[in-house]
Design a protein around this motif. Sequence first.
Motif, PDB file in Angstrom:
ATOM      1  N   THR A   1       0.828  -1.193   0.000  1.00  0.00           N
ATOM      2  CA  THR A   1       0.000   0.000   0.000  1.00  0.00           C
ATOM      3  C   THR A   1       0.871   1.255   0.000  1.00  0.00           C
ATOM      4  OG1 THR A   1      -1.790  -1.126   1.164  1.00  0.00           O
ATOM      5  CG2 THR A   1      -1.805   1.274   1.210  1.00  0.00           C
ATOM      6  N   LEU A   2       0.510   2.175  -0.876  1.00  0.00           N
ATOM      7  CA  LEU A   2       1.171   3.477  -0.983  1.00  0.00           C
ATOM      8  C   LEU A   2       0.279   4.503  -0.310  1.00  0.00           C
ATOM      9  CD1 LEU A   2       3.626   4.942  -2.480  1.00  0.00           C
ATOM     10  CD2 LEU A   2       1.901   5.542  -4.201  1.00  0.00           C
ATOM     11  N   TYR A   3       0.897   5.455   0.375  1.00  0.00           N
ATOM     12  CA  TYR A   3       0.141   6.489   1.060  1.00  0.00           C
ATOM     13  C   TYR A   3       0.595   7.871   0.594  1.00  0.00           C
ATOM     14  CZ  TYR A   3      -0.831   2.645   4.276  1.00  0.00           C
ATOM     15  OH  TYR A   3      -1.212   1.440   4.815  1.00  0.00           O
ATOM     16  N   LEU A   4      -0.302   8.829   0.741  1.00  0.00           N
ATOM     17  CA  LEU A   4       0.047  10.226   0.562  1.00  0.00           C
ATOM     18  C   LEU A   4      -0.635  11.005   1.683  1.00  0.00           C
ATOM     19  CD1 LEU A   4       1.600  12.216  -1.278  1.00  0.00           C
ATOM     20  CD2 LEU A   4      -0.606  12.736  -2.372  1.00  0.00           C
ATOM     21  N   GLN A   5       0.162  11.535   2.592  1.00  0.00           N
ATOM     22  CA  GLN A   5      -0.337  12.379   3.666  1.00  0.00           C
ATOM     23  C   GLN A   5      -0.350  13.821   3.169  1.00  0.00           C
ATOM     24  OE1 GLN A   5      -1.469  11.497   6.829  1.00  0.00           O
ATOM     25  NE2 GLN A   5      -2.035  13.661   7.034  1.00  0.00           N
ATOM     26  N   LEU A   6      -1.508  14.429   3.186  1.00  0.00           N
ATOM     27  CA  LEU A   6      -1.662  15.793   2.697  1.00  0.00           C
ATOM     28  C   LEU A   6      -1.949  16.700   3.893  1.00  0.00           C
ATOM     29  CD1 LEU A   6      -3.011  13.644   0.550  1.00  0.00           C
ATOM     30  CD2 LEU A   6      -3.690  15.714  -0.627  1.00  0.00           C
ATOM     31  N   ASN A   7      -1.033  17.586   4.203  1.00  0.00           N
ATOM     32  CA  ASN A   7      -1.203  18.540   5.296  1.00  0.00           C
ATOM     33  C   ASN A   7      -1.215  19.963   4.749  1.00  0.00           C
ATOM     34  OD1 ASN A   7      -1.094  16.416   7.211  1.00  0.00           O
ATOM     35  ND2 ASN A   7       1.128  16.591   7.391  1.00  0.00           N
ATOM     36  N   SER A   8      -1.704  20.876   5.568  1.00  0.00           N
ATOM     37  CA  SER A   8      -1.750  22.296   5.181  1.00  0.00           C
ATOM     38  C   SER A   8      -2.353  22.466   3.794  1.00  0.00           C
ATOM     39  CB  SER A   8      -0.340  22.884   5.223  1.00  0.00           C
ATOM     40  OG  SER A   8       0.230  22.749   6.512  1.00  0.00           O
ATOM     41  N   LEU A   9      -3.470  21.835   3.579  1.00  0.00           N
ATOM     42  CA  LEU A   9      -4.093  21.842   2.256  1.00  0.00           C
ATOM     43  C   LEU A   9      -4.547  23.236   1.846  1.00  0.00           C
ATOM     44  CD1 LEU A   9      -5.958  18.468   2.480  1.00  0.00           C
ATOM     45  CD2 LEU A   9      -4.433  19.128   0.618  1.00  0.00           C
ATOM     46  N   LYS A  10      -4.442  23.497   0.562  1.00  0.00           N
ATOM     47  CA  LYS A  10      -4.829  24.775  -0.021  1.00  0.00           C
ATOM     48  C   LYS A  10      -5.921  24.534  -1.064  1.00  0.00           C
ATOM     49  CE  LYS A  10      -0.014  26.346   0.307  1.00  0.00           C
ATOM     50  NZ  LYS A  10       1.147  26.867  -0.452  1.00  0.00           N
ATOM     51  N   PRO A  11      -6.737  25.532  -1.372  1.00  0.00           N
ATOM     52  CA  PRO A  11      -7.763  25.348  -2.407  1.00  0.00           C
ATOM     53  C   PRO A  11      -7.170  24.894  -3.744  1.00  0.00           C
ATOM     54  CG  PRO A  11      -8.230  27.311  -1.134  1.00  0.00           C
ATOM     55  CD  PRO A  11      -6.895  26.814  -0.667  1.00  0.00           C
ATOM     56  N   GLU A  12      -5.965  25.327  -4.049  1.00  0.00           N
ATOM     57  CA  GLU A  12      -5.347  24.927  -5.312  1.00  0.00           C
ATOM     58  C   GLU A  12      -4.910  23.466  -5.341  1.00  0.00           C
ATOM     59  OE1 GLU A  12      -4.533  27.555  -3.397  1.00  0.00           O
ATOM     60  OE2 GLU A  12      -2.357  27.912  -3.386  1.00  0.00           O
ATOM     61  N   ASP A  13      -5.017  22.773  -4.204  1.00  0.00           N
ATOM     62  CA  ASP A  13      -4.749  21.332  -4.176  1.00  0.00           C
ATOM     63  C   ASP A  13      -5.963  20.521  -4.617  1.00  0.00           C
ATOM     64  OD1 ASP A  13      -2.933  21.898  -1.142  1.00  0.00           O
ATOM     65  OD2 ASP A  13      -2.084  21.528  -3.134  1.00  0.00           O
ATOM     66  N   THR A  14      -7.086  21.192  -4.820  1.00  0.00           N
ATOM     67  CA  THR A  14      -8.302  20.504  -5.251  1.00  0.00           C
ATOM     68  C   THR A  14      -8.090  19.840  -6.604  1.00  0.00           C
ATOM     69  OG1 THR A  14      -9.760  21.991  -4.025  1.00  0.00           O
ATOM     70  CG2 THR A  14     -10.707  20.830  -5.908  1.00  0.00           C
ATOM     71  N   ALA A  15      -8.347  18.536  -6.650  1.00  0.00           N
ATOM     72  CA  ALA A  15      -8.145  17.766  -7.878  1.00  0.00           C
ATOM     73  C   ALA A  15      -8.567  16.328  -7.627  1.00  0.00           C
ATOM     74  CB  ALA A  15      -6.672  17.796  -8.300  1.00  0.00           C
ATOM     75  N   VAL A  16      -8.609  15.566  -8.702  1.00  0.00           N
ATOM     76  CA  VAL A  16      -8.698  14.114  -8.578  1.00  0.00           C
ATOM     77  C   VAL A  16      -7.269  13.603  -8.457  1.00  0.00           C
ATOM     78  CG1 VAL A  16      -9.412  11.951  -9.646  1.00  0.00           C
ATOM     79  CG2 VAL A  16     -10.832  14.006  -9.904  1.00  0.00           C
ATOM     80  N   TYR A  17      -7.019  12.830  -7.426  1.00  0.00           N
ATOM     81  CA  TYR A  17      -5.683  12.281  -7.182  1.00  0.00           C
ATOM     82  C   TYR A  17      -5.642  10.829  -7.652  1.00  0.00           C
ATOM     83  CZ  TYR A  17      -4.213  16.395  -4.618  1.00  0.00           C
ATOM     84  OH  TYR A  17      -3.858  17.686  -4.290  1.00  0.00           O
ATOM     85  N   TYR A  18      -4.599  10.526  -8.425  1.00  0.00           N
ATOM     86  CA  TYR A  18      -4.446   9.193  -8.992  1.00  0.00           C
ATOM     87  C   TYR A  18      -3.168   8.541  -8.473  1.00  0.00           C
ATOM     88  CZ  TYR A  18      -7.902  10.661 -12.475  1.00  0.00           C
ATOM     89  OH  TYR A  18      -9.037  11.112 -13.110  1.00  0.00           O
ATOM     90  N   CYS A  19      -3.260   7.270  -8.213  1.00  0.00           N
ATOM     91  CA  CYS A  19      -2.105   6.461  -7.896  1.00  0.00           C
ATOM     92  C   CYS A  19      -1.626   5.787  -9.181  1.00  0.00           C
ATOM     93  CB  CYS A  19      -2.502   5.411  -6.862  1.00  0.00           C
ATOM     94  SG  CYS A  19      -1.255   4.193  -6.474  1.00  0.00           S
ATOM     95  N   ALA A  20      -0.323   5.700  -9.348  1.00  0.00           N
ATOM     96  CA  ALA A  20       0.233   5.075 -10.547  1.00  0.00           C
ATOM     97  C   ALA A  20       1.407   4.185 -10.174  1.00  0.00           C
ATOM     98  CB  ALA A  20       0.690   6.139 -11.537  1.00  0.00           C
ATOM     99  N   ALA A  21       1.610   3.156 -10.964  1.00  0.00           N
ATOM    100  CA  ALA A  21       2.737   2.242 -10.752  1.00  0.00           C
ATOM    101  C   ALA A  21       3.470   2.040 -12.068  1.00  0.00           C
ATOM    102  CB  ALA A  21       2.252   0.905 -10.213  1.00  0.00           C
TER     103      ALA A  21
END
Length: 125
Positions: free
Chosen positions: A78-98
């Motif tokens: 399992t891959l993780y992404l911890q997102l802190n201090s989020l900003k409105p410009e971080d709004t998006a669909v997030y995709y995992c890729a291998a």
Amino acid sequence: QVQLVESGGGSVQAGGSLRLSCAASGYTYNIVRMGWFRQAPGKEREAVATFYTPQVSTYYVDSVKGRFTISRDSAKNTLYLQLNSLKPEDTAVYYCAADTRNLGSWIDPAKYNYWGQGTQVTVSS
């Protein structure tokens, strides 16, 4: 074949945090790097961070350095992404890729041969 399933997206206010997960299954032993990308409406898909599995090394785009952390639990595949201090410009669909080939730049989405379905992250001001 490798299958990727993301989870953990949601809606938060600016300054908040989220943790995304990407569960990998199938021929995971062939994976040499796993990354997170994002795509906002009307924009191209862009790299966020990547994790090289043999070396356990990580890379980030400048816009998320110091705020996002990529990590991997090899026992859980399992891959993780911890997102802190989020900003409105971080709004998006997030995709995992291998990627099982490691043929080019980590920031180029065309170099990854397996993708998850995406998870929405919405940050309100």
